[in-house]
Design an enzyme around this catalytic site. Structure first.
Site, short mmCIF file in Angstrom:
data_model
loop_
_atom_site.label_atom_id
_atom_site.label_comp_id
_atom_site.label_asym_id
_atom_site.label_seq_id
_atom_site.Cartn_x
_atom_site.Cartn_y
_atom_site.Cartn_z
CG HIS A 29 -1.82 -1.17 1.31
ND1 HIS A 29 -1.38 -2.43 1.66
CD2 HIS A 29 -3.16 -1.28 1.10
CE1 HIS A 29 -2.40 -3.26 1.65
NE2 HIS A 29 -3.49 -2.59 1.32
CG HIS A 264 -6.05 1.75 -0.54
ND1 HIS A 264 -6.10 2.48 0.62
CD2 HIS A 264 -6.27 0.46 -0.19
CE1 HIS A 264 -6.35 1.67 1.63
NE2 HIS A 264 -6.46 0.43 1.17
NE ARG A 361 -23.58 -15.90 38.39
CZ ARG A 361 -24.60 -15.06 38.39
NH1 ARG A 361 -24.48 -13.88 37.81
NH2 ARG A 361 -25.74 -15.39 38.95
CD GLU A 417 -20.60 -6.40 24.53
OE1 GLU A 417 -21.65 -6.64 25.14
OE2 GLU A 417 -20.52 -5.62 23.55
CG HIS A 479 -28.79 -13.05 26.50
ND1 HIS A 479 -29.53 -12.47 25.49
CD2 HIS A 479 -28.37 -12.01 27.28
CE1 HIS A 479 -29.58 -11.16 25.65
NE2 HIS A 479 -28.87 -10.85 26.73
#
Length: 678
Positions: A29, A264, A361, A417, A479
């Site tokens: 590039h 590019h 957890r 996230e 979920h």
């Protein structure tokens, strides 16, 4: 003297090293290096604090090329300023085994701070680096001793700002007031498909002001004086990060291709390279740089002086604050506290004494209660799920509520996230802090590419991924992770732990922190699980990733391999089969990658070849085929979940003791192994 050489000519040295390397490779590039060279000359020759003789100097400025396809810009800068990157390395651009790969890779090329290429992530990494500088300065600096005092500079392109992660990371940078973060936006209006106005019309200045940034420009990115003024203004600092918008021309100097997408991602070609040399008055051959220009670029002497001054400061700091100095050096080298063996022993003993059923957890949070207090470099966080991920320990200090006289060690990333994972990569790259962050396991898909990047860079990052199966229940298939555990296990170098109880969880945490060669993901249950491993295994066995959890007397007829919440199913099935006179071994395999790395003798000890096998996991079954073989069976899920309480879901999908028992009996019968005893 260097000041008598026109700055444009100095920038052209960068341009043509990039052009020549791309031309020789017949790949690359050239457009962005041609367009960014003037900005790079101002920054690298006059403002960047670095020492080419020591790329790991702790208080160096960090430079990140987020638009990593412009890699030859960075390689040319590293070569010219005196890093251990030779002309031969530039000539080997994009070749097998070279130090100049297609996109910058940290750990491979001296002076490359982070691996970039997936657009936007370099910007997020830079946010993590600037965050680290700010937190470490708060923790270690004392009046008269600014031992942590550097900036993070990042080049970004249109593609970086199109990617959604740029919003996530830049928004947080504004919230955190990272005033030593400076971005240069290469506003050239071109991406691969052509002129961007057909798909990218954002008001970038307004956007970043809304994030809480200083915005300078647009300026002429080819005018050194305008760039100089912008950099000086950015360094003043007023509690905000700075975005400098630089209007540039992609492929600047190329008579036929400047300003078009043709430049590019393809070489200029021999004829256009020659035309560009003529247009920019560069009468030198490929890879040829006049000695006076080389001398003007050489940053080794100035870098040695800068580091020497800092070393003198740090020597005085060490004399006045020996404990702080020792801790700073340890943390920048990546070592754990000197009493780590005692911390680990206490953590494992605490976990081994746990009674009753506990969600893993919660077991993880029990570990963090001790670790956060005893390991000061831990920097935790969650993507708006702290109360569900249980990622905050008793001594965690959230950024938004920590008193001014204390240093935060916990971040609420918001629903970001991907940004969280990429920022953690930047924190790990900077060194001095050890990042971990939480979200639901199913949402690891949002952050997957950043998880992949931490594995590619071999960085110690801990991903806490809770609600790891249909056991989360009523939230339903959106979920409930099905394919995520197996998918994450496919990432080379990522330790994926799915512990069955508190001791396995504690072992996973200790190994995640001890790792120096890559990240870890902890897949943790929402539902309570019984404690098995303390009574049946040893911590040394657990560290191997797979081990015999429970054995029975008599000739072995089958074995069950299980992880996480399904270990309880395996143990109950073993008891039911024993009542029928069937001898079955239970193998817990919390980390397949660790198990695969064990000697053949251990693997044969745990999984003897002459015994039929059944694996059970509340997830996609395909990965387990390599452990059970063609004659074995896997009890898992090949469809998405449903919305219902967890017990009803396990019954609905056949993840029951009865079904597991029948699967084992069927496997034994079809294999013909000891079938006369069944």
């Amino acid at each position: 003297m260097s000041e008598s050489i026109p700055r444009r000519k100095l920038a052209n040295a960068v341009r043509f090293l990039a052009v020549d390397a791309v031309e020789k490779a017949k790949s690359g590039h050239p457009g962005a290096p041609l367009g960014l060279a003037d900005i790079a000359e101002v920054l690298w020759r006059h403002h960047l604090k670095h020492n080419p003789g020591n790329p790991q100097w702790a208080d160096r400025d960090r430079f990140v090329l987020s638009n990593g396809h412009a890699s030859m810009l960075l390689y040319a800068l590293l070569h010219l300023t005196g890093y251990a990157l030779s002309l031969d390395d530039l000539r080997n651009f994009r070749q097998l085994g070279s130090k100049t790969p297609g996109h910058p890779e940290s750990g491979l090329t001296p002076g490359v701070e982070t691996t970039t290429g997936p657009l936007g992530q370099g910007l997020a990494n830079a946010v993590g680096m600037a965050l680290s500088e700010k937190l470490l300065a708060q923790q270690f600096n004392r009046p008269g001793y600014p031992v942590v005092d550097h900036r993070t500079w990042v080049f970004v392109g249109d593609g970086c700002l199109m990617e959604g992660i740029s919003h996530e990371a830049s928004s947080l940078a504004g919230v955190w007031g990272l005033d030593k973060l400076v971005c240069f936006y290469d506003d050239n209006g071109i991406s691969i498909d052509g002129h961007v106005e057909g798909w990218f019309r954002d008001d970038t200045a307004a956007r970043f002001r809304a994030y809480g940034w200083n915005v300078i420009g647009p300026i002429d990115g080819h005018a050194a004086s305008a760039v100089e003024d912008a950099v000086v203004a950015a360094k003043v600092g007023n509690g905000k990060p700075t975005m400098i918008i630089c209007r540039t021309t992609i492929g600047w100097g190329s008579p036929a291709k400047a300003g078009s997408h043709d430049v590019h991602g393809a070489p200029l070609g021999e004829a256009e390279s020659a035309a560009t040399r003529l247009a920019l008055d560069w009468p030198y051959g490929p890879f040829e740089v006049p000695e006076n220009i080389r001398q003007a670029w050489d940053g080794r002497a100035a870098g040695a002086v800068a580091e020497g001054s800092w070393s003198d400061l740090f020597a005085r700091y060490r004399a006045d604050f020996p404990e702080l100095a020792g801790d700073f050096e340890r943390r920048m080298q990546g070592g754990l506290p000197a009493n780590w063996a005692d911390i680990r022993r206490q953590l494992l003993a605490q976990a081994g004494e746990r009674k009753g059923s506990v969600a893993t957890r919660k077991s993880s949070q029990n570990c963090l209660d001790l670790l956060v207090e005893r390991v000061p470099e831990l920097l935790g966080g969650s993507a708006d799920l702290t109360g569900s991920n249980l990622t905050a320990g008793k001594t965690s200090r959230p950024w938004h509520s920590t008193p001014a006289d204390q240093v935060p060690n916990y971040l609420s990333y918001g629903v970001r996230e991907f940004g969280m994972a990429a920022i953690m990569n930047g924190v790990a790259q900077h060194r001095g802090l050890l990042p971990y962050g939480g979200t639901f396991a199913v949402f690891s898909d949002y952050s997957r590419n950043a998880i992949r990047m931490s594995a590619l860079m071999k960085k110690r990052v801990v991903h806490v991924l809770t609600h790891d199966s249909i056991g989360l229940g009523e939230d339903g298939p959106t979920h409930q992770p099905i394919e995520q555990a197996s998918s994450l296990r496919l990432i080379p170098g990522l330790d994926v732990w799915r512990p069955c109880d508190e001791l396995e969880t504690a072992v996973a945490w200790t190994l995640a922190l001890e790792r120096q060669d890559g990240p870890s993901a902890l897949l943790l249950s929402r539902q309570n699980l019984p404690q098995y491993s303390a009574a049946s295994g040893t911590t040394d066995d657990i560290r191997r990733g797979g081990y015999i959890l429970s054995e029975v007397d008599g000739p072995l007829q089958a074995l069950i391999i299980a992880t996480g919440s399904e270990v309880a199913l395996a143990m109950q099935a073993q008891a039911a089969l024993k009542a029928q006179g069937v001898a079955v071994r239970v193998v817990s395999m919390p980390c397949t990658r660790r198990f695969d790395q064990q000697p053949a003798t251990w693997k044969k000890h745990v999984l003897p070849s002459d015994v039929c096998r059944v694996a059970v996991e509340a997830g996609h079954p395909d990965l387990w085929r390599k452990y059970v073989g063609l004659d074995g069976e896997v009890l898992g899920l090949e469809s998405f979940g449903e919305s219902a309480p967890a017990p009803a879901l396990y019954e609905h999908f056949g993840l029951t003791v009865g079904n597991l028992v029948q699967t084992v009996l069927r496997t034994i019968a079809s294999s013909g192994v000891n079938d006369g005893d069944v």
